[in-house]
Structures are given as structure tokens and as C-alpha cells.
Design an enzyme around this catalytic site. Structure first.
Site, mmCIF file in Angstrom:
data_model
loop_
_atom_site.group_PDB
_atom_site.id
_atom_site.type_symbol
_atom_site.label_atom_id
_atom_site.label_comp_id
_atom_site.label_asym_id
_atom_site.label_seq_id
_atom_site.Cartn_x
_atom_site.Cartn_y
_atom_site.Cartn_z
ATOM 1 N N SER A 15 0.540 -0.746 0.579
ATOM 2 C CA SER A 15 -0.271 0.174 0.015
ATOM 3 C C SER A 15 1.302 1.077 0.108
ATOM 4 O O SER A 15 1.605 1.110 -0.507
ATOM 5 C CB SER A 15 -0.893 0.240 1.426
ATOM 6 N N ASP A 61 -9.262 -6.322 -4.273
ATOM 7 C CA ASP A 61 -8.351 -5.085 -3.693
ATOM 8 C C ASP A 61 -8.951 -4.194 -5.068
ATOM 9 O O ASP A 61 -9.133 -4.231 -6.472
ATOM 10 C CB ASP A 61 -7.034 -5.352 -4.820
ATOM 11 N N HIS A 70 -7.944 -4.851 -0.321
ATOM 12 C CA HIS A 70 -6.815 -4.649 -0.098
ATOM 13 C C HIS A 70 -6.503 -4.969 1.096
ATOM 14 O O HIS A 70 -4.925 -5.737 1.065
ATOM 15 C CB HIS A 70 -7.741 -2.817 0.132
#
Length: 460
Positions: A153, A372, A401
């Protein structure tokens, strides 16, 4: 060059005290991308393992948006003997990013010019600023080069920037996970929605609030976290986990839960107003009924309330605003190509991205999560196509995610296989002596009910 410290230079920071076993360094002057200069800039970090003789057996782990330097808290099943991050073979380094509440320079640290916390006056930092600051700490620790940089991320954004912000060859391998070359309009829009939740809380007071859980704009921050959770998970995972189940009853637990009621900004109702309402048909009774309906009726609501309250206890609103803005600004191509080349380019800019990422080491492992909805798999496909000789791997997960923080077995296998292929020399011997904070790792795995501070595994 950074100076290594024996203790936290900002002991008044409540949130930094939540991360156990951190080390600290201070950079005398850190010039930011904005042109601002942070004087006496602290950096909080943790390490596991030892440097080898050539001081190049280094793994740099980059934490996500609300993570911390404590890899053993949020990726603990990947850390330890025989695992992906093995202190018997590697020197493992993870530093807190600038703007985060957990010990590095942030709105919570003291401005040496005023003697007061920066609050909303803390200058905006970038992902590249984080890399430069953390590189100063590695220099102070005597690191000569980095074997691999790994992160998911926002940590994946940092991973991409490491080889671009350092000398060619300093970083020899990268593993960006569930990330992108830039923050999309979709990601920016979700972040702005969360920021508006915080701004709308009267307790925010332009960022000048008491920087502790009881003093900050808790209603706004909790609501922002609730919004964020919907982007981190998937529709399938919520439906499978909660469905239309009613709000669960509280039960005795070994792990203390924060209360499930979402903190709200109290709006006092004058007695005269209540009396007047009663005179025109019992409106006050109807208001009481409305207030009761604000309490969670469904399990999914209760879970979001729980997440919001838990977040208020461990994160700061000014810091959240700062880091979401940092993510929005992320673009690996920014300032790295000539304006005329950008203006003359056609298509989706992949040729520009490929040109910029040519400075990254070949053979990257790019990891995607199949469900995601925040960092779409197409974004990792684009990265893999633009990184030289890169491999794309997809985590099978229904959790969206957050799959990169939940699918430990799949991810650990991918990373371990990659490191063994790239650096077989480090596995030929075991480092002698103390391998760092292994005692802190043994028995601590982020399984349901483990009480992780910043991880995403929940027994709720």
C-alpha cells in the site's frame, strides 16, 4: 548524517509510547521536497538481526498508512526463524514515516523554533522525504547497501521510491505489494472524504486540540476510519462475515474491547427547546426515538463502530490528515521527466513510467490482491509491465486491499522464495550472537484475538 539516540527525544508523545522497543535517531536538518527544513528531525525505527561483515544483508520493510515501525505487530507471521524476514540471515530495518504519530517528526513533535507541538503547522512531507530520512539512519547504522525493500500500500509507494532516491545499485531488489505508480483519482477521492469527516468535527479546531485520545476530534476521526475500512475490505468479505446478522451481544473477552458506540459531537438541547417541542405534539419523545436508532442494529454497523473507536485510541487526527495528503501526492514520475516529453507523450504514459522505473533494479516481484478495490489489480499489472523483467503474483483473497495484511501464508511464501533466489549467499551461514528482538517475536503472531495494535486481523 543522523545521530543515534538512547531515548525518545519527544517523550510527551502519547502515541509513540504505544510502540514498544523503538530506537531513535535525529537528523540535524532535513530539507523537504517542499523547500521547508525540519530542524532536529527525529526518526523512530526498529531493527532485528545483525549486519554481516560486508554490511549489505539488509531488508528494509516499509509500513502502510497507519502502520508502525513494529513489523512484529502487523506482519509477525512473516518475521522469525525460517520465515520470510529471518533475523538469522538478514538485518531487518523498519522506520516510522514522517507525519505518523509513532515517533518520527510529525504534528505531535515539538517545533524547536517555538517549543510547542507543530500541530497543523507541520510542513507537508512526501514519500521521497521518508526515503531520504530513513537513508540517513541507515548511514548512521553503517549500512553499505540494501538487499531488498518490501512494503504494501503506502509502503509499496515507498518501496518504489527507494531505488529512485538512492544511488544506482544501492537497492538490489524490490517487492512492491498492493500499490501503484501514483495515487489514482479514486484513491484521492476516498482520502478527501475521510479528511472532510475530520474537518467537520468542531473539536478539530483547525488542528489545535489536545493531542491525546480524549482531546482530539474523535467523532470525525472515527468516521474517517469507518469510511476507510470500506475501501480496505470487499463487499464479498463483509457479506460473508456479517450478512444481516443483528448487533452481537457483548461477552467476556480476554482482550479488552473499546465501547461500540461511535463517539459523537454532543449538541446540547436547551430545556426550553424540549418544553416547546412537547407543547407542539411530543416532538421530544420522537427525538428520543431517533437517538435510539443511532445505535447499531446490525453486526456490520457494530464492527465499523468498533474499528472507529479502536482507531481513536491509537492514532492522531492531524497525523491522519498529513499522511493521506502524502499518499495523494505520490507519483513516481513527478519531476523525473522533462515537461516537453510529458506534453508530447501519447497514450496512458506507460513509456514515461517505463523510463522512470528503468532506474529500479530488474527482476522486481510485484504482488497484487485479486479483490482489491482501492489499488486495483490493473495498477499492479501496469507496474509489472514497466519494471524490467518483473514478475506479477496475485494473492487469492476475498478480503480486498487488506489481503496483504491477512494472507500471511501466501505472501510469506512468495517473499521467501524471492529472497532465496536473489540472495542465496545469505542463507549459507547463520549470524552469530544476538539476532535482535527475536524474543519479542516468538509467540507473537497476528492471529485473531492477538491484540495487534496496528494490524488488520480482528477477532471481532
Amino acid at each position: 548524517m543522523a545521530t543515534l539516540l538512547e531515548r525518545d527525544p519527544n517523550p510527551q508523545n502519547f502515541y509513540a509510547s504505544l510502540i514498544q522497543g523503538q530506537k531513535f535517531a535525529v537528523i540535524p536538518e532535513l530539507r523537504l521536497d517542499s523547500g521547508d527544513v525540519l530542524e532536529s528531525c527525529p526518526v523512530a525505527y526498529k531493527t532485528w538481526g545483525r549486519l554481516n561483515e560486508s554490511r549489505d544483508n539488509v531488508l528494509v520493510i516499509c509500513h502502510a498508512l497507519t502502520g508502525s515501525s513494529d513489523v512484529s505487530d502487523w506482519w509477525s507471521p512473516l518475521l522469525g526463524g525460517g520465515k520470510a524476514f529471518d533475523p538469522a540471515h538478514f538485518f531487518i530495518f523498519c522506520a516510522n514515516v514522517l507525519g505518523s504519530p509513532y515517533g518520527s517528526a510529525s504534528p505531535l513533535t515539538t517545533d524547536p523554533r517555538t517549543g510547542r507541538p507543530y500541530a497543523s503547522e507541520f510542513p507537508q512531507t512526501t514519500v521521497r522525504d521518508d526515503v531520504r530520512a530513513h537513508k540517513y539512519v541507515l548511514d548512521a547504522l553503517g549500512v553499505q547497501s540494501v538487499a531488498a525493500v518490501i512494503g504494501g500500500s503506502m509502503g509499496g509507494m515507498t518501496t518504489l521510491e527507494w531505488p529512485l532516491c538512492t544511488a544506482t545499485g544501492y537497492v538490489r531488489s524490490i517487492i512492491p505489494i498492493a500499490t501503484a505508480a501514483d495515487h489514482s483519482a479514486w484513491g484521492i477521492s476516498w482520502a478527501e472524504t475521510q479528511r472532510q469527516c475530520i474537518y467537520s468535527d468542531p473539536k478539530f479546531d483547525d488542528g489545535y486540540y489536545e493531542p491525546r485520545p480524549e482531546g482530539q476530534p474523535s467523532a470525525g476521526l472515527a468516521a474517517a476510519r469507518m469510511v476507510a475500512m470500506l475501501t480496505y475490505r470487499s463487499c464479498v468479505s463483509f457479506d460473508a462475515r456479517f450478512g444481516r446478522k443483528p448487533q452481537r451481544q457483548q461477552r467476556a473477552r480476554h482482550v479488552q474491547e473499546p465501547p461500540l458506540d461511535l463517539p459523537r459531537t454532543d449538541v446540547p438541547i436547551a430545556a426550553a427547546t424540549v418544553a416547546s417541542a412537547a407543547a407542539v405534539g411530543g416532538r421530544s419523545e420522537r427525538m428520543k426515538g431517533w437517538a435510539a436508532r443511532r445505535d447499531p442494529s446490525f453486526s456490520a454497523q457494530g464492527y465499523l463502530h468498533y474499528q472507529g473507536q479502536k482507531f481513536v485510541q491509537r492514532f492522531d487526527a492531524n497525523c491522519y490528515l498529513h499522511i493521506t495528503n502524502k499518499m495523494d501526492a505520490h507519483d513516481v514520475t513527478l519531476g523525473r521527466t522533462h515537461a516537453q516529453e510529458i506534453e508530447g507523450s501519447t497514450g496512458d504514459g506507460e513509456s514515461i513510467l517505463r523510463e522512470v522505473l528503468a532506474a529500479a533494479p530488474p527482476g522486481a516481484l510485484v504482488v497484487s490482491v485479486e479483490t482489491d478495490a482501492l489499488f486495483l489489480p490493473e495498477q499492479q499489472e501496469r507496474l509489472a509491465a514497466c519494471l524490467a523483467n518483473a514478475t506479477l503474483a496475485v494473492l487469492k483473497s476475498s478480503d480486498g486491499h487488506d489481503g496483504f495484511l491477512l494472507e500471511f501464508e501466501q505472501l510469506g511464501t512468495l517473499i521467501l522464495d524471492k529472497l532465496r533466489r536473489d540472495f542465496p549467499q545469505y542463507y549459507l551461514s547463520v549470524l552469530d550472537g544476538d539476532v535482535g528482538l527475536l524474543d519479542d517475536v516468538e509467540g507473537r503472531t497476528a492471529q485473531p484475538g492477538s491484540g495487534s495494535l496496528t494490524g488488520e486481523v480482528e477477532a471481532w
